[in-house]
Design a protein around this motif. Structure first.
Motif, PDB file in Angstrom:
ATOM      1  N   VAL A   1       0.648  -0.395   0.105  1.00 18.02           N
ATOM      2  CA  VAL A   1       0.053  -0.056  -0.193  1.00 18.02           C
ATOM      3  C   VAL A   1       0.910   1.312  -0.215  1.00 18.02           C
ATOM      4  O   VAL A   1       1.234   1.537   0.749  1.00 18.02           O
ATOM      5  CB  VAL A   1      -0.588  -0.438   1.279  1.00 18.02           C
ATOM      6  CG1 VAL A   1      -1.662   1.172   1.219  1.00 18.02           C
ATOM      7  CG2 VAL A   1      -1.710  -1.380   0.885  1.00 18.02           C
TER       8      VAL A   1
ATOM      9  N   ASP B   1      -0.977  -2.247  -4.454  1.00 18.33           N
ATOM     10  CA  ASP B   1      -1.979  -3.003  -4.519  1.00 18.33           C
ATOM     11  C   ASP B   1      -2.890  -1.662  -4.308  1.00 18.33           C
ATOM     12  O   ASP B   1      -4.219  -2.147  -4.710  1.00 18.33           O
ATOM     13  CB  ASP B   1      -2.265  -3.995  -3.330  1.00 18.33           C
ATOM     14  CG  ASP B   1      -1.488  -5.124  -3.376  1.00 18.33           C
ATOM     15  OD1 ASP B   1      -1.589  -5.621  -4.525  1.00 18.33           O
ATOM     16  OD2 ASP B   1      -0.625  -5.275  -2.435  1.00 18.33           O
ATOM     17  N   LEU B   2      -2.315  -1.088  -3.310  1.00 20.37           N
ATOM     18  CA  LEU B   2      -3.635   0.509  -3.267  1.00 20.37           C
ATOM     19  C   LEU B   2      -2.242   1.305  -3.451  1.00 20.37           C
ATOM     20  O   LEU B   2      -1.442   1.380  -2.546  1.00 20.37           O
ATOM     21  CB  LEU B   2      -4.296   0.290  -2.017  1.00 20.37           C
ATOM     22  CG  LEU B   2      -5.377   0.804  -1.407  1.00 20.37           C
ATOM     23  CD1 LEU B   2      -6.552   1.318  -2.327  1.00 20.37           C
ATOM     24  CD2 LEU B   2      -5.534   0.681   0.094  1.00 20.37           C
TER      25      LEU B   2
ATOM     26  N   PRO C   1      -5.568   1.558  -8.223  1.00 23.71           N
ATOM     27  CA  PRO C   1      -6.890   1.691  -6.716  1.00 23.71           C
ATOM     28  C   PRO C   1      -6.453   2.626  -6.094  1.00 23.71           C
ATOM     29  O   PRO C   1      -5.881   2.610  -5.650  1.00 23.71           O
ATOM     30  CB  PRO C   1      -6.929   0.569  -6.329  1.00 23.71           C
ATOM     31  CG  PRO C   1      -6.634  -0.684  -6.968  1.00 23.71           C
ATOM     32  CD  PRO C   1      -5.241  -0.105  -7.917  1.00 23.71           C
TER      33      PRO C   1
ATOM     34  N   TRP D   1      -7.174   5.360  -2.321  1.00 24.99           N
ATOM     35  CA  TRP D   1      -8.637   5.957  -1.493  1.00 24.99           C
ATOM     36  C   TRP D   1      -8.047   7.940  -1.089  1.00 24.99           C
ATOM     37  O   TRP D   1      -6.976   7.934  -0.892  1.00 24.99           O
ATOM     38  CB  TRP D   1      -7.982   5.096  -0.345  1.00 24.99           C
ATOM     39  CG  TRP D   1      -8.560   3.584  -0.781  1.00 24.99           C
ATOM     40  CD1 TRP D   1      -8.944   3.059  -1.926  1.00 24.99           C
ATOM     41  CD2 TRP D   1      -8.479   3.255   0.451  1.00 24.99           C
ATOM     42  NE1 TRP D   1      -9.680   1.896  -1.427  1.00 24.99           N
ATOM     43  CE2 TRP D   1      -9.797   1.861  -0.035  1.00 24.99           C
ATOM     44  CE3 TRP D   1      -8.104   3.258   1.813  1.00 24.99           C
ATOM     45  CZ2 TRP D   1      -9.569   1.186   0.911  1.00 24.99           C
ATOM     46  CZ3 TRP D   1      -8.263   1.254   2.328  1.00 24.99           C
ATOM     47  CH2 TRP D   1      -9.233   0.501   2.063  1.00 24.99           C
TER      48      TRP D   1
ATOM     49  N   SER E   1     -11.053   4.216 -10.679  1.00 23.96           N
ATOM     50  CA  SER E   1     -10.672   3.474  -9.680  1.00 23.96           C
ATOM     51  C   SER E   1     -10.399   3.822  -8.576  1.00 23.96           C
ATOM     52  O   SER E   1      -9.795   3.662  -7.457  1.00 23.96           O
ATOM     53  CB  SER E   1      -9.529   2.925  -9.866  1.00 23.96           C
ATOM     54  OG  SER E   1      -8.147   4.103 -10.695  1.00 23.96           O
TER      55      SER E   1
ATOM     56  N   LEU F   1      -9.054  -0.409   5.859  1.00 20.08           N
ATOM     57  CA  LEU F   1      -7.729  -1.007   5.331  1.00 20.08           C
ATOM     58  C   LEU F   1      -7.758  -2.341   5.791  1.00 20.08           C
ATOM     59  O   LEU F   1      -7.442  -3.056   5.138  1.00 20.08           O
ATOM     60  CB  LEU F   1      -5.936  -0.218   5.785  1.00 20.08           C
ATOM     61  CG  LEU F   1      -5.264  -0.501   4.666  1.00 20.08           C
ATOM     62  CD1 LEU F   1      -4.949  -0.915   3.111  1.00 20.08           C
ATOM     63  CD2 LEU F   1      -4.116   0.452   5.640  1.00 20.08           C
TER      64      LEU F   1
ATOM     65  N   ARG G   1      -9.365  -4.871   4.537  1.00 16.67           N
ATOM     66  CA  ARG G   1      -9.238  -5.411   3.067  1.00 16.67           C
ATOM     67  C   ARG G   1      -8.151  -6.302   3.480  1.00 16.67           C
ATOM     68  O   ARG G   1      -7.774  -7.011   2.714  1.00 16.67           O
ATOM     69  CB  ARG G   1      -8.622  -3.800   2.147  1.00 16.67           C
ATOM     70  CG  ARG G   1      -7.954  -4.557   0.712  1.00 16.67           C
ATOM     71  CD  ARG G   1      -7.342  -2.939  -0.179  1.00 16.67           C
ATOM     72  NE  ARG G   1      -7.409  -3.188  -1.062  1.00 16.67           N
ATOM     73  CZ  ARG G   1      -8.105  -3.243  -2.456  1.00 16.67           C
ATOM     74  NH1 ARG G   1      -9.014  -1.659  -1.832  1.00 16.67           N
ATOM     75  NH2 ARG G   1      -7.257  -2.616  -3.398  1.00 16.67           N
TER      76      ARG G   1
END
Length: 593
Positions: free
Chosen positions: A440, A518-519, A537, A539, A560, A583, A586
């Protein structure tokens, strides 16, 4: 005349300007004082000939009718006849300032003050203009001089407080304004400026009290209405903000301030999702009366939404900050289809974006742009190949939204930037070697973090709930100097892995790295825009006035992306807790899988 020089990239239009500086060199009162001085020219240090006096009287009359070009010509005529007449330089400065020719105006004010060092009005006018142009230390000295000459002058006191605020010397600004209010509590100007000092520090809710008091003392004060609108926008009250701006604009006679308020109105409309009116109004960003309004150095015609571009040669300029160039680029596939195979699209972007954009839009020609400042104005130039055909039309990239982004249904459903496949594969191998946990990426600030911008980014210490999430390997994506934050993280036992990559300048590599993660979590800075554009992805930690949400609960330019709105302006605790909880869920799902 100022030589052309490389200029810094332009900022995004958020945060918004404050209106608090007092004084208008062309107000009826100021022009009356000039007329009185012209009635007694023999008292001047230099006795001007009668033709010079006549010309300068004509200049003042022209300024009264807002014919600033004629005012400039008549003042220059007076100076041809009497070069060392300070009054003529002062009138020339006023005419040029009102016409938006700020650099020549500054020079004229400086000359006038050299010729009449004890003229308080000149020192005040020059100090106000120096502040507007960002010469804060010079402005402070001039305003202190003005106060020496007139200790009780409210305009000079107020503007000195504005300069202290702009230098982030907030306690000094508050102390000065508090003393002014204690001496003259009936002056609305001081209450308004104190409100802007609070908003500069992120104290939006508290600032409303001071704007309300300014409006009680002076109903219809357009500055206080506009500043209250900005506070309400930040507090998540866009309808109330729009009402304040719509009330303020007709009350304002200053073209620069009117343009500033129309810019704020555009952003409120975009936040509300009123895209047609919003993007049409957003064109005010090129009004030369706006600070750092950008012009484009090209002999091609300006594109308009009604122009048919099929088969035409169109030059598109990236504009504003790096993140804005990326965000607005989601419209380029539409422009490529619109020019068609018989046309040619050329895109000029910040040089670090050229490889990424050329790969992403192979049908277009991608070149770098260069921004220069000449005679106080900013102009953007495209580095076109010598052998290239000249463009027939040009357009700022954000202006294309007026044709291709009229509703939320017009936004892309797929990524629009293509990172280098080999680099993506390299970063996936590198990240896999770090362990099986989800990788992340995190970032927490912008490169430019002065007091006016810092309020849009969560303090690093509030990231503790997120960085404490078990089962996650965090990757540092923060560009610029972040050594203090990394040291703080290490002291608390958080391991942020930093890639061997220039996170500021190697944007092609950054785009590939974000695609491999991944994020990616963070505020809307340049890197998060890149991550969204390549389809990673994302946030987004969104403030209440995040206008690129365009009335949605997400980030339409990036399908996304998921938005995590704060509970209020600078209210970070709640949103960081929600991000941490999401998180953890996830990461738990990843472990189960």
């Amino acid at each position: 005349m100022t030589a052309a020089t490389d200029a810094a990239p332009l900022p995004s239009p958020v945060p918004k300007a404050r209106l608090a500086s007092a004084g208008d060199a062309a107000s009826p009162q100021a022009l009356n004082l000039l007329s009185q001085a012209l009635a007694k020219p023999a008292r001047a240090a230099v006795t001007p000939p009668k033709p010079a006096v006549t010309a300068l009287k004509s200049a003042v009359a022209a300024i009264r009718t807002q014919d600033y070009a004629l005012g400039t010509r008549q003042a220059l005529k007076a100076l041809e006849l009497c070069e060392r007449w300070h009054l003529a330089w002062h009138v020339l400065a006023i005419a040029r300032e009102k016409a938006g020719d700020l650099a020549p105006a500054l020079t004229a004010y400086e000359t006038a003050l050299k010729l009449a060092v004890d003229e308080g009005p000149i020192a005040r006018d020059l100090g106000r203009l120096a502040q507007r142009l960002g010469y804060l230390e010079i402005a402070e000295k001039l305003l202190l001089k003005a106060l020496e000459l007139s200790p009780d002058n409210s305009e000079a006191s107020n503007n000195l407080a504005c300069v202290l605020r702009d230098q982030q010397r907030y306690p000094e600004a508050v102390a000065l304004l508090t003393a002014c209010i204690e001496r003259s509590p009936e002056i609305a100007l001081y209450w308004n400026t104190l409100g802007t000092v609070l908003t500069d520090q992120g104290e939006m809710a508290q600032s409303l009290t001071f704007f309300d008091e300014a409006l009680r003392l002076q109903p219809g004060d357009h500055k206080a209405l506009y500043n209250r609108a900005n506070a309400r926008m930040a507090l998540g009250e866009p309808r109330e903000a729009l009402a304040d701006i719509d009330q303020a604009i007709p009350l304002c006679a200053d073209a620069h301030e009117t343009a500033t308020m129309r810019m704020a109105r555009a952003l409120v409309l975009l936040l509300l999702g009123e895209l047609e009116d919003g993007f049409d109004t957003y064109e005010v960003r090129f009004d030369p009366r706006m600070k750092d309004a950008l012009a484009f150095a090209t002999d091609s015609a300006r594109w308009t939404p009604e122009t048919d571009i099929e088969g035409r040669r169109l030059l598109v300029f990236g504009e504003q900050g790096l993140g804005d160039e990326v965000l607005f680029a989601n419209v380029l596939p539409d422009a490529i289809r619109a020019v068609g195979p018989g046309g040619q699209l050329t895109v000029a972007v910040e040089h670090r974006l050229v490889p990424l954009f050329q790969r992403s839009f192979p049908e277009a020609t991608v070149v770098r742009h260069r921004t220069v400042r000449h005679a106080g104005r900013l102009a953007r130039v495209a580095a076109l190949p010598a052998e290239a055909e000249r463009p027939e039309l040009h357009a700022p990239i954000g202006s294309l939204f007026r044709r291709f982004r009229r509703s939320l249904e017009d936004f892309p459903r797929t990524p629009f930037l293509a990172p280098d496949g080999e680099q993506v594969a390299h970063w996936r191998r590198t990240l896999d070697a770090l362990g099986p946990e989800p990788k992340v990426g995190v970032l927490w600030k912008s490169l430019k973090l002065d007091g006016h911008r810092a309020r849009y980014f969560s303090p690093f210490e509030l990231w503790r709930p997120v960085l404490s999430t078990p089962g996650v390997r965090f990757v540092n994506l923060q560009y610029g100097d972040c050594a203090p934050e990394l040291a703080e993280a290490a002291e608390q036992g958080f391991d942020l892995w930093t890639p061997e990559l220039d996170l500021k300048d190697d944007l092609d590599g950054v785009a590939a790295l974000t695609k491999a993660l991944d994020l990616v979590i963070g505020p809307a800075n340049a890197t998060l825009n890149l991550a969204g554009a390549v389809g990673a992805p994302v946030w987004l930690i969104a403030t209440p006035d995040h206008w690129p949400g365009f009335g949605s609960d997400g980030w339409p330019c990036y399908p996304s992306a998921t938005a995590f709105p704060t509970d209020g302006f600078a209210d970070w605790d709640g949103v960081m807790g929600r991000v941490a909880q999401a998180l953890a869920t996830r990461a738990g799902a990843a472990r189960a899988a």
